[in-house]
Motif scaffolding. Structure first.
Motif, PDB file in Angstrom:
ATOM      1  N   GLY A 186       7.667  -1.183   4.061  1.00  0.00           N
ATOM      2  CA  GLY A 186       8.618  -1.761   4.997  1.00  0.00           C
ATOM      3  C   GLY A 186       8.041  -1.832   6.398  1.00  0.00           C
ATOM      4  N   ALA A 187       7.328  -0.768   6.810  1.00  0.00           N
ATOM      5  CA  ALA A 187       6.689  -0.762   8.122  1.00  0.00           C
ATOM      6  C   ALA A 187       5.563  -1.797   8.181  1.00  0.00           C
ATOM      7  N   LEU A 188       4.794  -1.914   7.105  1.00  0.00           N
ATOM      8  CA  LEU A 188       3.731  -2.919   7.068  1.00  0.00           C
ATOM      9  C   LEU A 188       4.300  -4.326   7.130  1.00  0.00           C
ATOM     10  N   GLN A 189       5.390  -4.547   6.416  1.00  0.00           N
ATOM     11  CA  GLN A 189       6.030  -5.861   6.418  1.00  0.00           C
ATOM     12  C   GLN A 189       6.502  -6.238   7.812  1.00  0.00           C
ATOM     13  N   PHE A 218      12.459  -3.633  -4.735  1.00  0.00           N
ATOM     14  CA  PHE A 218      13.871  -3.470  -4.385  1.00  0.00           C
ATOM     15  C   PHE A 218      13.990  -2.757  -3.039  1.00  0.00           C
ATOM     16  N   GLY A 219      13.167  -1.750  -2.833  1.00  0.00           N
ATOM     17  CA  GLY A 219      13.268  -0.929  -1.621  1.00  0.00           C
ATOM     18  C   GLY A 219      12.948  -1.696  -0.351  1.00  0.00           C
ATOM     19  N   ILE A 220      12.041  -2.635  -0.422  1.00  0.00           N
ATOM     20  CA  ILE A 220      11.704  -3.405   0.773  1.00  0.00           C
ATOM     21  C   ILE A 220      12.417  -4.759   0.806  1.00  0.00           C
ATOM     22  N   LEU A 225       8.457 -11.614  -3.759  1.00  0.00           N
ATOM     23  CA  LEU A 225       7.052 -11.240  -3.863  1.00  0.00           C
ATOM     24  C   LEU A 225       6.717 -10.607  -5.192  1.00  0.00           C
ATOM     25  N   ALA A 226       7.732 -10.300  -5.992  1.00  0.00           N
ATOM     26  CA  ALA A 226       7.476  -9.653  -7.277  1.00  0.00           C
ATOM     27  C   ALA A 226       6.973 -10.613  -8.322  1.00  0.00           C
TER      28      ALA A 226
END
Length: 227
Positions: A186-189, A218-220, A225-226
């Protein structure tokens, strides 16, 4: 519930523990007379040693000066240990070269000695990382606010080249809990260019179990992207 503090050590140390354990196992079972297996195993070992050396340099450059400035002497023990480790890393590289260039019984003996010395180094480094995660974090948490620690973390990430970042993600992603993994990506995104973020996701994907991959996506909240 008490809010968890910003931890500069936890995630990267999980990655390094996994990389060390995998490499130690690979060296222990290596068929030293199989040229292809020998080359691949020693290449992994050298990659680990390079990453460990650079990791220590990063802590010396970005973390220890803050500790020393806020509490003089608090990073001295860790710094001295890094210097000692640097000498051991050099010796492990020399032993790896001996395995690569040896032959027959001498090569087998060199491979066994390399495995034993690597085992000792891993054991010592595990204890060293525990000390950093406890004693060093106690100093950082007492002397620094979380926004200061986050700024240090951002500077560390910015100092990594693309190849090293990919290597870190390869070992870090499967070593984290689902929550930690989602927080990392999430931080990278939020901060990385889209292509860089997608590339790092693809670095991680082969090393995650299907359920872990699904939890990550799911978490991000990045289901497209899956595919």
């Amino acid at each position: 519930m008490t809010q968890a503090r910003m931890d500069l050590y936890a995630s990267i140390h999980k990655a390094l523990r996994s990389f060390m354990a995998d490499t130690l196992g690979a060296v222990g079972r290596m068929d030293a007379e199989d040229a292809e297996e020998r080359a691949a195993t020693l290449a992994q070992l050298r990659s680990l040693l390079d990453l460990l050396e650079h990791h220590a340099q990063i802590e010396n450059e970005f973390i220890h000066p803050v500790m020393q400035a806020r509490r003089p002497g608090s990073a001295s023990e860790s710094g001295a240990e890094h210097e000692r480790q640097r000498a051991v890393l050099g010796e492990l590289r020399r032993q790896a070269d001996g395995v690569a260039s040896g032959a027959g019984a001498a090569r087998a003996a060199a491979a066994l000695e390399l495995y034993r010395q690597l085992s000792l180094f891993v054991a010592e480094n595990l204890a060293h990382m525990h000390e950093e995660e406890t004693a060093n974090n106690a100093v950082l948490w007492a002397e620094c606010a979380d926004d200061e620690l986050a700024a240090i973390h951002d500077r560390i990430i910015a100092s990594l080249g693309a190849q090293e970042m990919a290597q870190v993600i390869r070992w870090m992603a499967p070593s984290l809990t689902p929550y930690e993994r989602a927080s990392l990506f999430g931080a990278l995104q939020a901060k990385a260019p889209v292509q860089v973020f997608q590339g790092l996701l693809e670095v991680a994907r082969p090393h995650l179990a299907p359920n872990d991959w699904n939890k990550l996506i799911f978490g991000i909240a990045a289901a497209p992207l899956a595919a």
